[in-house]
Design a protein around this motif. Sequence first.
Motif, PDB file in Angstrom:
ATOM      1  N   GLU A   1     -13.350   1.675  45.889  1.00 14.48           N
ATOM      2  CA  GLU A   1     -13.967   0.872  44.833  1.00 14.48           C
ATOM      3  C   GLU A   1     -13.606  -0.601  45.000  1.00 14.48           C
ATOM      4  O   GLU A   1     -12.463  -0.929  45.316  1.00 14.48           O
ATOM      5  CB  GLU A   1     -13.513   1.368  43.454  1.00 14.48           C
ATOM      6  CG  GLU A   1     -14.055   2.733  43.097  1.00 14.48           C
ATOM      7  CD  GLU A   1     -15.578   2.777  43.095  1.00 14.48           C
ATOM      8  OE1 GLU A   1     -16.204   1.897  42.476  1.00 14.48           O
ATOM      9  OE2 GLU A   1     -16.135   3.697  43.731  1.00 14.48           O
TER      10      GLU A   1
ATOM     11  N   SER B   1     -14.608  -5.184  49.555  1.00 20.48           N
ATOM     12  CA  SER B   1     -15.588  -6.241  49.828  1.00 20.48           C
ATOM     13  C   SER B   1     -15.622  -6.561  51.316  1.00 20.48           C
ATOM     14  O   SER B   1     -14.585  -6.817  51.926  1.00 20.48           O
ATOM     15  CB  SER B   1     -15.217  -7.509  49.056  1.00 20.48           C
ATOM     16  OG  SER B   1     -15.178  -7.249  47.680  1.00 20.48           O
TER      17      SER B   1
ATOM     18  N   SER C   1     -26.307  -4.663  56.946  1.00 18.77           N
ATOM     19  CA  SER C   1     -25.081  -4.876  56.177  1.00 18.77           C
ATOM     20  C   SER C   1     -24.428  -6.214  56.497  1.00 18.77           C
ATOM     21  O   SER C   1     -23.863  -6.854  55.608  1.00 18.77           O
ATOM     22  CB  SER C   1     -24.075  -3.760  56.449  1.00 18.77           C
ATOM     23  OG  SER C   1     -24.589  -2.537  56.037  1.00 18.77           O
TER      24      SER C   1
ATOM     25  N   TYR D   1     -22.423   1.641  54.044  1.00 16.12           N
ATOM     26  CA  TYR D   1     -21.230   2.112  54.752  1.00 16.12           C
ATOM     27  C   TYR D   1     -20.891   3.551  54.367  1.00 16.12           C
ATOM     28  O   TYR D   1     -20.574   4.370  55.223  1.00 16.12           O
ATOM     29  CB  TYR D   1     -20.032   1.208  54.464  1.00 16.12           C
ATOM     30  CG  TYR D   1     -20.154  -0.180  55.044  1.00 16.12           C
ATOM     31  CD1 TYR D   1     -20.786  -0.409  56.263  1.00 16.12           C
ATOM     32  CD2 TYR D   1     -19.634  -1.276  54.381  1.00 16.12           C
ATOM     33  CE1 TYR D   1     -20.888  -1.681  56.796  1.00 16.12           C
ATOM     34  CE2 TYR D   1     -19.729  -2.552  54.909  1.00 16.12           C
ATOM     35  CZ  TYR D   1     -20.356  -2.748  56.112  1.00 16.12           C
ATOM     36  OH  TYR D   1     -20.453  -4.004  56.628  1.00 16.12           O
ATOM     37  N   ARG D   2     -20.963   3.864  53.073  1.00 16.13           N
ATOM     38  CA  ARG D   2     -20.602   5.197  52.600  1.00 16.13           C
ATOM     39  C   ARG D   2     -21.666   6.247  52.926  1.00 16.13           C
ATOM     40  O   ARG D   2     -21.373   7.290  53.493  1.00 16.13           O
ATOM     41  CB  ARG D   2     -20.418   5.179  51.080  1.00 16.13           C
ATOM     42  CG  ARG D   2     -19.157   4.525  50.597  1.00 16.13           C
ATOM     43  CD  ARG D   2     -19.192   4.481  49.089  1.00 16.13           C
ATOM     44  NE  ARG D   2     -17.908   4.150  48.501  1.00 16.13           N
ATOM     45  CZ  ARG D   2     -17.741   3.934  47.219  1.00 16.13           C
ATOM     46  NH1 ARG D   2     -18.754   4.017  46.376  1.00 16.13           N
ATOM     47  NH2 ARG D   2     -16.550   3.630  46.747  1.00 16.13           N
TER      48      ARG D   2
ATOM     49  N   VAL E   1     -15.043   4.169  51.859  1.00 21.48           N
ATOM     50  CA  VAL E   1     -14.888   2.808  51.338  1.00 21.48           C
ATOM     51  C   VAL E   1     -14.519   2.894  49.862  1.00 21.48           C
ATOM     52  O   VAL E   1     -15.259   3.480  49.061  1.00 21.48           O
ATOM     53  CB  VAL E   1     -16.178   1.986  51.528  1.00 21.48           C
ATOM     54  CG1 VAL E   1     -16.018   0.586  50.962  1.00 21.48           C
ATOM     55  CG2 VAL E   1     -16.561   1.924  53.006  1.00 21.48           C
TER      56      VAL E   1
ATOM     57  N   ASP F   1      -9.251   0.683  48.075  1.00 21.98           N
ATOM     58  CA  ASP F   1      -9.759  -0.024  46.900  1.00 21.98           C
ATOM     59  C   ASP F   1      -9.376  -1.499  46.924  1.00 21.98           C
ATOM     60  O   ASP F   1      -8.282  -1.866  47.352  1.00 21.98           O
ATOM     61  CB  ASP F   1      -9.186   0.584  45.622  1.00 21.98           C
ATOM     62  CG  ASP F   1      -9.612   2.024  45.398  1.00 21.98           C
ATOM     63  OD1 ASP F   1     -10.681   2.417  45.902  1.00 21.98           O
ATOM     64  OD2 ASP F   1      -8.875   2.754  44.703  1.00 21.98           O
TER      65      ASP F   1
ATOM     66  N   LYS G   1     -23.966  -3.146  50.607  1.00 20.11           N
ATOM     67  CA  LYS G   1     -23.157  -2.940  51.810  1.00 20.11           C
ATOM     68  C   LYS G   1     -22.325  -1.673  51.674  1.00 20.11           C
ATOM     69  O   LYS G   1     -22.286  -0.846  52.587  1.00 20.11           O
ATOM     70  CB  LYS G   1     -22.215  -4.125  52.044  1.00 20.11           C
ATOM     71  CG  LYS G   1     -22.892  -5.385  52.491  1.00 20.11           C
ATOM     72  CD  LYS G   1     -21.852  -6.469  52.677  1.00 20.11           C
ATOM     73  CE  LYS G   1     -22.529  -7.783  53.006  1.00 20.11           C
ATOM     74  NZ  LYS G   1     -21.644  -8.692  53.707  1.00 20.11           N
ATOM     75  N   ARG G   2     -21.636  -1.522  50.543  1.00 19.35           N
ATOM     76  CA  ARG G   2     -20.808  -0.338  50.328  1.00 19.35           C
ATOM     77  C   ARG G   2     -21.642   0.936  50.378  1.00 19.35           C
ATOM     78  O   ARG G   2     -21.218   1.949  50.935  1.00 19.35           O
ATOM     79  CB  ARG G   2     -20.046  -0.428  48.999  1.00 19.35           C
ATOM     80  CG  ARG G   2     -18.780  -1.244  49.121  1.00 19.35           C
ATOM     81  CD  ARG G   2     -17.840  -1.171  47.924  1.00 19.35           C
ATOM     82  NE  ARG G   2     -17.895   0.070  47.212  1.00 19.35           N
ATOM     83  CZ  ARG G   2     -18.220   0.180  45.908  1.00 19.35           C
ATOM     84  NH1 ARG G   2     -18.536  -0.875  45.200  1.00 19.35           N
ATOM     85  NH2 ARG G   2     -18.228   1.349  45.326  1.00 19.35           N
ATOM     86  N   TRP G   3     -22.838   0.901  49.807  1.00 14.80           N
ATOM     87  CA  TRP G   3     -23.720   2.071  49.822  1.00 14.80           C
ATOM     88  C   TRP G   3     -24.075   2.450  51.260  1.00 14.80           C
ATOM     89  O   TRP G   3     -24.010   3.625  51.632  1.00 14.80           O
ATOM     90  CB  TRP G   3     -24.980   1.795  49.004  1.00 14.80           C
ATOM     91  CG  TRP G   3     -25.870   2.989  48.908  1.00 14.80           C
ATOM     92  CD1 TRP G   3     -25.800   3.995  48.001  1.00 14.80           C
ATOM     93  CD2 TRP G   3     -26.955   3.314  49.793  1.00 14.80           C
ATOM     94  NE1 TRP G   3     -26.782   4.932  48.260  1.00 14.80           N
ATOM     95  CE2 TRP G   3     -27.499   4.545  49.349  1.00 14.80           C
ATOM     96  CE3 TRP G   3     -27.519   2.690  50.905  1.00 14.80           C
ATOM     97  CZ2 TRP G   3     -28.576   5.148  49.989  1.00 14.80           C
ATOM     98  CZ3 TRP G   3     -28.591   3.301  51.543  1.00 14.80           C
ATOM     99  CH2 TRP G   3     -29.113   4.510  51.084  1.00 14.80           C
TER     100      TRP G   3
END
Length: 159
Positions: A52, A55, A29, A42-43, A50, A74, A38-40
């Motif tokens: 919407e 960043s 990440s 982390y989540r 995290v 968000d 990265k968000r995927w």
Amino acid sequence: MEGPNSLWQVYKTISRFKAVRNFIFIQISRYAPSLPLKRWIYRRVLGMKVGEHASFALMVMVDVFFPEKIEVGDNTIIGYNSTILTHEYLIKEYRLGRVKIGSHVMIGANTTILPGVTIGDHAIVGAGSVVHKDVAPYSFVAGNPLRVIREDVRKTEPE
């Protein structure tokens, strides 16, 4: 003579497997140019909350041992090379604390956020800060030690 410091006890608080898995995915990440990837990670892999369009810039380091204790709202930006910690291993003890970063927050580059901190919605944290206490919504804070620069960024000074 006393026993070893608390970091020597780390694998009594977290499994080696979790530590290694988290470390690998956090390193991916840190260097990934794709914000959705990265968000995927982390989540889905690390268990962070995290929002919407949140960043995470290049080189952001989230807590390796307890990333699931991090929540980011968000449309928030976490600046380059920042660190978000949810644990601290001290000489005789360790402590844990959730980190909650609100929505529409701007965290400047090279900032360190310590365990147990809440940063309110629309707050701005200046680059290079050490966030060791809660930050009020809409405030602008900076420095080490952290201090309030402006209490309400919605109020603008006349030009």
